[in-house]
Write an enzyme that holds these catalytic residues in place. Structure first.
Site, PDB file in Angstrom:
ATOM      1  N   SER A  68     -37.403   4.997 -18.704  1.00  9.53           N
ATOM      2  CA  SER A  68     -38.053   4.918 -20.017  1.00  9.53           C
ATOM      3  C   SER A  68     -39.146   5.967 -20.195  1.00  9.53           C
ATOM      4  O   SER A  68     -39.904   5.920 -21.148  1.00  9.53           O
ATOM      5  CB  SER A  68     -38.586   3.511 -20.256  1.00  9.53           C
ATOM      6  OG  SER A  68     -39.246   3.066 -19.110  1.00  9.53           O
ATOM      7  N   THR A  75     -43.755   2.501 -20.206  1.00 11.69           N
ATOM      8  CA  THR A  75     -44.423   3.776 -20.445  1.00 11.69           C
ATOM      9  C   THR A  75     -45.271   4.132 -19.240  1.00 11.69           C
ATOM     10  O   THR A  75     -45.900   3.247 -18.657  1.00 11.69           O
ATOM     11  CB  THR A  75     -45.366   3.631 -21.655  1.00 11.69           C
ATOM     12  OG1 THR A  75     -44.575   3.405 -22.804  1.00 11.69           O
ATOM     13  CG2 THR A  75     -46.234   4.860 -21.855  1.00 11.69           C
ATOM     14  N   THR A  85     -43.532   8.532 -22.864  1.00  6.86           N
ATOM     15  CA  THR A  85     -42.465   7.528 -22.953  1.00  6.86           C
ATOM     16  C   THR A  85     -41.302   8.054 -23.802  1.00  6.86           C
ATOM     17  O   THR A  85     -41.488   8.957 -24.611  1.00  6.86           O
ATOM     18  CB  THR A  85     -43.009   6.228 -23.591  1.00  6.86           C
ATOM     19  OG1 THR A  85     -42.018   5.202 -23.524  1.00  6.86           O
ATOM     20  CG2 THR A  85     -43.371   6.428 -25.048  1.00  6.86           C
ATOM     21  N   ARG A  87     -38.616   6.581 -35.299  1.00  7.44           N
ATOM     22  CA  ARG A  87     -39.634   5.642 -34.827  1.00  7.44           C
ATOM     23  C   ARG A  87     -40.605   6.315 -33.832  1.00  7.44           C
ATOM     24  O   ARG A  87     -40.204   7.027 -32.933  1.00  7.44           O
ATOM     25  CB  ARG A  87     -38.937   4.464 -34.152  1.00  7.44           C
ATOM     26  CG  ARG A  87     -39.853   3.352 -33.639  1.00  7.44           C
ATOM     27  CD  ARG A  87     -40.145   3.472 -32.182  1.00  7.44           C
ATOM     28  NE  ARG A  87     -40.838   2.276 -31.675  1.00  7.44           N
ATOM     29  CZ  ARG A  87     -41.429   2.215 -30.489  1.00  7.44           C
ATOM     30  NH1 ARG A  87     -41.394   3.258 -29.692  1.00  7.44           N
ATOM     31  NH2 ARG A  87     -42.035   1.128 -30.101  1.00  7.44           N
ATOM     32  N   THR A 100     -48.963  -0.402 -22.052  1.00  9.32           N
ATOM     33  CA  THR A 100     -47.509  -0.320 -21.995  1.00  9.32           C
ATOM     34  C   THR A 100     -46.965  -1.613 -22.588  1.00  9.32           C
ATOM     35  O   THR A 100     -47.629  -2.640 -22.533  1.00  9.32           O
ATOM     36  CB  THR A 100     -47.025  -0.127 -20.541  1.00  9.32           C
ATOM     37  OG1 THR A 100     -45.597  -0.127 -20.505  1.00  9.32           O
ATOM     38  CG2 THR A 100     -47.523  -1.227 -19.616  1.00  9.32           C
ATOM     39  N   GLY A 101     -45.788  -1.542 -23.176  1.00  8.33           N
ATOM     40  CA  GLY A 101     -45.222  -2.745 -23.773  1.00  8.33           C
ATOM     41  C   GLY A 101     -44.680  -2.481 -25.160  1.00  8.33           C
ATOM     42  O   GLY A 101     -44.291  -1.361 -25.480  1.00  8.33           O
TER      43      GLY A 101
HETATM   44  C1  SD4 Z   1     -43.282   2.091 -26.963  1.00  8.75           C
HETATM   45  N1  SD4 Z   1     -45.051   1.334 -25.552  1.00  8.75           N
HETATM   46  O1  SD4 Z   1     -42.783   3.125 -27.379  1.00  8.75           O
HETATM   47  C2  SD4 Z   1     -43.853   2.114 -25.597  1.00  8.75           C
HETATM   48  C3  SD4 Z   1     -42.815   1.680 -24.661  1.00  8.75           C
HETATM   49  C4  SD4 Z   1     -43.388   1.103 -23.458  1.00  8.75           C
HETATM   50  O2  SD4 Z   1     -43.419  -0.024 -21.636  1.00  8.75           O
HETATM   51  O3  SD4 Z   1     -44.493   0.961 -23.171  1.00  8.75           O
HETATM   52  N2  SD4 Z   1     -42.757   0.621 -22.627  1.00  8.75           N
HETATM   53  O4  SD4 Z   1     -43.298   1.039 -27.588  1.00  8.75           O
END
Ligand code: SD4
Length: 321
Positions: A49, A185, A203, A213, A236-237
């Site tokens: 990712s 991320t 990311t 997006r 992250t998330g």
């Molecule tokens: C996102 N926050 O693009 C990032 C993806 C991510 O852990 O953190 N993944 O939404």
């Protein structure tokens, strides 16, 4: 607590931590350290990712988000939805160093990167094509649309109608099963022995995202924040939700008022959970004097890396969510 200098990053990716640490020791530049560490993850495709070949969008394309912030002068460089360039954090660094701007996006961010000497190349791989093909075979569900008619471009759907905005979020996010394996991320913080703080993120976002997006990662105060007078924070998330709350900014502001890093993160996550009870996210933060804190929600656990003279080699810590 760790002595300065220090490097901390999200998820168990010690090769990125070590790359940043080596750079910090050799260059004494926290910005170089964060850029080098995040670049290492882009090369390694950390977790699938970060970097090329992950999270194909509805058209099968991988696009990247990245940001780097200097906590000394509050300067930021970021790119959103950048196409065709593997080293997104490197381009973000060039936005910081070579422009008066903060955020460049899409094709035009790619043009800027090419002007700056970055190579244009495909971000697709056999693996990302396979993920895309598998998704098409399942009528492209789940994804991030809630329209009742098929997507005219892909003929995918129709997607489930949603009752209300919040309900829509919860339904679609429960279906999407955003979790540790599709949603990691790299966020990194580096502080040198003089207390100079830098933070950065990189990311490829979310699987099957709607083309165009941009997540939280390149948004100041959402994906990360840094301030020499306080410290650094990275997130992250589920970025679509997180960017509505600027959790990294909130954590830094709480720490400024004396709240510990872990408590500041729990407070920021709890604010989001009031509106989005099924939300997934994690933050790690470091105070300017080397106190590290982390907390998470929605994942089973969250791992982060710490490198300092007292954590040698990189230590991987785990917190339960
Ligand atoms: C996102 N926050 O693009 C990032 C993806 C991510 O852990 O953190 N993944 O939404």
């Amino acid at each position: 607590h760790a002595q300065l200098p220090i490097v901390v990053n999200t998820w168990p990716w010690p090769q990125a931590t070590e790359a940043a640490w080596d750079k910090l020791i050799s260059s004494s530049s926290v910005l170089d350290a964060v850029e080098t560490g995040c670049t290492q993850c882009e090369i390694d495709q950390c977790g699938g990712s970060v970097g090329f070949g992950g999270s194909p969008d509805e058209n099968g394309e991988t696009t990247l988000d990245a940001m780097i912030m200097d906590g000394g002068n509050m300067n930021i460089g970021a790119v959103g939805c950048v196409r065709g360039i593997k080293n997104a954090i490197g381009v973000a660094r060039r936005v910081l160093e070579n422009t008066e701007h903060t955020l460049l996006v899409g094709n035009l961010a790619k043009d800027f990167a090419v002007e700056m000497g970055f190579k244009e190349e495909s971000l697709s791989t056999n693996h990302s094509q396979q993920m895309y093909n598998d998704w098409r075979k399942s009528n492209c569900q789940p994804n991030y649309r809630s329209n009742v008619t098929p997507n005219p471009k892909t003929s995918c759907g129709p997607y489930k109608p949603m009752r209300s905005h919040v309900q829509a979020e919860q339904n679609s996010r429960a279906n999407l099963n955003i979790n540790q394996s599709n949603h990691d991320t790299v966020g990194m913080i580096s502080i040198d022995e003089n207390g100079h703080v830098a933070a950065g993120t990189s990311t490829n976002g979310l699987n099957h995202k709607v083309p165009g997006r941009v997540g939280d990662s390149p948004i100041p105060g959402a994906g990360c924040y840094a301030d020499n007078t306080v410290g650094g924070a990275v997130a992250t998330g589920d970025g679509d939700v997180m960017m509505r709350f600027l959790p990294s900014f909130q954590v830094i502001e709480s720490m400024r008022h004396g709240v510990s890093p872990t408590q500041a993160i729990e407070d920021a996550l709890n604010r989001i959970l009031k509106y989005y009870p099924t939300f997934n996210g994690a933050l790690v933060a470091v105070s300017k004097d080397g106190y590290v804190g982390a907390a998470c929600t929605g994942f089973s656990s969250f791992h982060y890396c710490v490198r300092s003279h007292s954590h040698q080699p990189t230590a991987v810590f785990s917190v339960k969510c």
